[in-house]
Design a protein around this motif. Structure first.
Motif, mmCIF file in Angstrom:
data_model
loop_
_atom_site.group_PDB
_atom_site.id
_atom_site.type_symbol
_atom_site.label_atom_id
_atom_site.label_comp_id
_atom_site.label_asym_id
_atom_site.label_seq_id
_atom_site.Cartn_x
_atom_site.Cartn_y
_atom_site.Cartn_z
ATOM 1 N N GLN A 258 -2.150 3.976 -4.417
ATOM 2 C CA GLN A 258 -3.457 4.601 -4.137
ATOM 3 C C GLN A 258 -4.156 5.056 -5.416
ATOM 4 O OE1 GLN A 258 -0.580 6.136 -4.026
ATOM 5 N NE2 GLN A 258 -0.711 8.356 -3.991
ATOM 6 N N GLY B 123 0.776 -1.235 0.000
ATOM 7 C CA GLY B 123 0.000 0.000 0.000
ATOM 8 C C GLY B 123 0.806 1.282 0.000
ATOM 9 N N GLU C 247 3.306 4.439 -1.823
ATOM 10 C CA GLU C 247 3.016 5.503 -2.793
ATOM 11 C C GLU C 247 2.879 4.950 -4.208
ATOM 12 O OE1 GLU C 247 5.064 9.112 -2.118
ATOM 13 O OE2 GLU C 247 4.637 9.940 -4.093
#
Lengths: 95, 529
Positions: free
Chosen positions: B470, B465, B467
């Motif tokens: 997302q 999870g 950078e």
């Protein structure tokens, strides 16, 4: 021998503004929360909003968001906060 | 600012008659720091005149400290009929000791030389309090010097004290006149031999400068037919006026030859173009620094290097233009490193970051022509850039293998898994271009190949999870060499190729962007006349 230099620095005159006076209390006030639209901003401001409501008894919280964190807030966003007659605005980011 | 209860420093300054006027502890004093062109100072002085006339002669020192020239101060004193002594602090030596936040600032000092009260800007209640206290100190009946309903406002903000100008920030960005194109001439600073000129010029890059003497700046100004006071642009984030004269003074400091004004004028216009968003570029914590790319005949006319060492220290034109440009945007825009510019790691390009395209080494379309200019026009392009990242490829036997090597570096721009929202420049070395041309690639088809072949494998997105993960909903899936990937770039236009560098060595470079597009910084190209 003295020499004369041409001032290479900024000499543009700016009017100084006095800082707004501090609020004596948060109780019953309208607080604006301005999210600059960094990725974690909403997480941080959601928490701030609940703290303001639960612990400090603010009357209302007004949320606004800049379209991009890379530029100053456009007039429309400032206008939104002005129209809500906020007593104070917290501008915040979280990365 | 000198706080209450502190000892007020003694000083000696010249008055308007050429006599030296001394201030030292011994009797109460009111020291008034002011500027001649400050409306709030003009509002305040009649009240101070009234106070001066109330006090018994010789019972207190009421002294005006002017931050301006003798001529301007003499005119101010005449117009305002100033009823007390005024001294000249044009060098701001005493101002710096007292450090007023704005003008006017009043320091009320007791007989022991301690600051008793201060007032910044204009406020009737505070003025009356100071008058009452001074009357008390000198044993006269207290007077109200500022009546409530005398037509003047109750309070009025002041102006930035001269010693803080040039470093004004944040709260002081107000009352910007964004329309007039005629600014003020730069002030003159007279220094003696034993003073260090760098004190007055060298603000932000901490390297020695050529002192911008009147003669040197005039030589620079003669290379342009623009009037010295013409405002070329207002430089963010403080929107300082970049007049032709200010640009010339900074160009002198950087060691530019006068002909460089031809490039500096459009360059300052370009960097202040709203699309470039210098405000954000200067205020970000990212690496971004504007990279200058020069195209067209101006390269040969002014001696810009586009061969070996193009990114570094090989030619006076590149080095001095890059540095003059940085001096201009920091000195006039106010993005002081470590104060306003809080970049986490910075960028060596903030000293100088100026390349030119090697247009002669290939028949590929030069950058400025891709951006709509004619080949025989000169132009300057700006890109909010990270430092360059090298791509060595000496083993490739064909163009595609070279492009594949470059695409693997392109995949790491910003960070490996961040796709779609960033851009890149590819600085393509002549040896790589030669092979690509042999294999039939044009600049446009090479770019298309890079776009289609740059991706990040989806298997890299499993789990943590971090950078980039997302945004996967907006990513495009594509198969590259049998591997399921997300496309790195949203369109081929996010990649720009510049042919540059020496003819020996198969080293190209990838330069990543800052936040790109309308929500960040857009590449701008301006013609050079």
């Amino acid at each position: 021998m003295p020499i004369t230099l041409v001032n290479p620095l900024n000499e543009t005159i700016r009017e100084a503004r006095n800082a707004a006076s501090k609020l004596g209390t948060l109780s019953g006030k309208t607080i604006g929360l301005l999210d600059i639209s960094k990725p974690g901003g909403s997480v941080f401001l959601d928490r701030l909003e609940s703290l303001l409501r639960e612990r400090h008894g603010v009357a209302s919280v007004v949320r606004a968001m800049k379209p991009t964190f890379t530029k100053p807030a456009p007039e429309a966003v400032i206008g939104q906060l002005l129209a809500a007659r906020c007593d104070a605005v917290i501008e915040a980011l979280a990365d | 600012m000198l706080p209450i209860h502190e000892q007020a420093p003694a000083f000696s300054l010249a008055d308007l008659n050429g006599n030296s006027l001394q201030y030292a502890a011994g009797k109460p004093a009111l020291l008034v720091f002011f500027e001649t062109d400050c409306p709030t100072c003009r509002l305040t002085f009649p009240y101070l005149n009234k106070l001066a006339k109330t006090l018994a002669h010789g019972s207190a020192n009421l002294i005006g400290v002017s931050q301006d020239s003798e001529a301007a101060t003499r005119e101010f004193v005449r117009q305002m009929e100033v009823a007390f002594p005024v001294v000249l602090d044009g060098e701001l030596a005493v101002t710096r000791q007292y450090d007023p936040l704005a003008v006017p600032t009043l320091f009320l000092v007791n007989a022991a030389g301690k600051v008793a009260l201060t007032e910044i800007a204009f406020d009737k209640a505070e003025l009356n309090a100071i008058a009452a206290r001074l009357c008390e100190m000198t044993g006269v009946e207290p007077v109200i010097i500022a009546e409530e309903f005398d037509g003047a406002p109750k309070s009025k903000p002041g102006c930035t004290s001269r010693h803080l100008e040039g470093e004004a920030a944040g709260a002081e960005v107000a009352a910007v006149d964004l329309y007039s194109q005629r600014g003020q001439r730069a002030s003159r600073i007279e220094i003696s031999d034993d003073e260090d000129p760098f004190e007055y010029c060298l603000k932000f890059d901490n390297l020695p400068v050529v002192p911008p003497t009147v003669e040197r700046v005039e030589r620079m100004l003669r290379a342009t037919n623009l009037p010295p006071e013409e405002i070329i642009a207002r430089v963010p984030p403080n929107y300082g006026e970049a007049t032709v004269e200010k640009i010339a003074a900074n160009a002198v400091m950087a060691g530019c030859q006068p002909e460089m004004m031809r490039v500096l004028i459009p360059l300052v216009r370009a960097v202040c173009d709203e699309r470039f968003n210098l405000h954000g570029v200067q205020a970000t914590t990212h690496f971004a620094a504007p990279m200058i790319i020069v195209n067209g005949p101006i390269r040969n006319e002014l001696g810009f290097a586009c061969g070996s060492n193009v990114l570094s220290n090989v030619a006076r034109a590149n080095s001095t233009l890059g540095r003059a440009f940085q001096l201009i945007i920091t000195n006039l825009g106010g993005a002081k490193p470590g104060v306003i510019d809080m970049s986490t790691l910075g960028n060596p390009g903030k000293f100088s970051y100026c390349i030119a395209e090697n247009e002669e080494v290939s028949d590929w379309t030069p950058l400025h022509v891709q951006h709509g200019f004619k080949p025989d026009q000169s132009a300057v392009t700006l890109f909010a850039a990270e430092p360059p990242h090298g791509v060595s490829e000496h083993y490739a036997r064909d163009g595609k293998t070279i492009l594949k090597a470059i695409s693997r570096s392109l995949a790491t721009v910003w960070s490996y898994r961040m796709c779609m929202v960033f851009e890149a420049f590819v600085l393509m070395c002549p040896e790589h271009v030669k092979t690509l041309q042999r294999d039939g690639f044009t600049k446009e088809s090479a770019r298309q190949f890079l776009f289609e072949n740059t991706g990040v494998p989806i298997r890299e997105f499993v789990g943590d999870g971090g950078e980039g993960s997302q945004l996967t909903k907006m990513y495009q899936q594509v198969t590259i060499d049998g591997e399921e990937c997300y496309r790195k770039f949203a369109s081929p236009e996010q990649i720009r190729i510049v042919v540059t560098g020496g003819t020996a060595g198969k080293f190209s470079a990838v330069v990543g962007s800052w936040a790109a597009g309308p929500r960040g910084s857009q590449v701008v190209t301006y013609p050079i006349e």
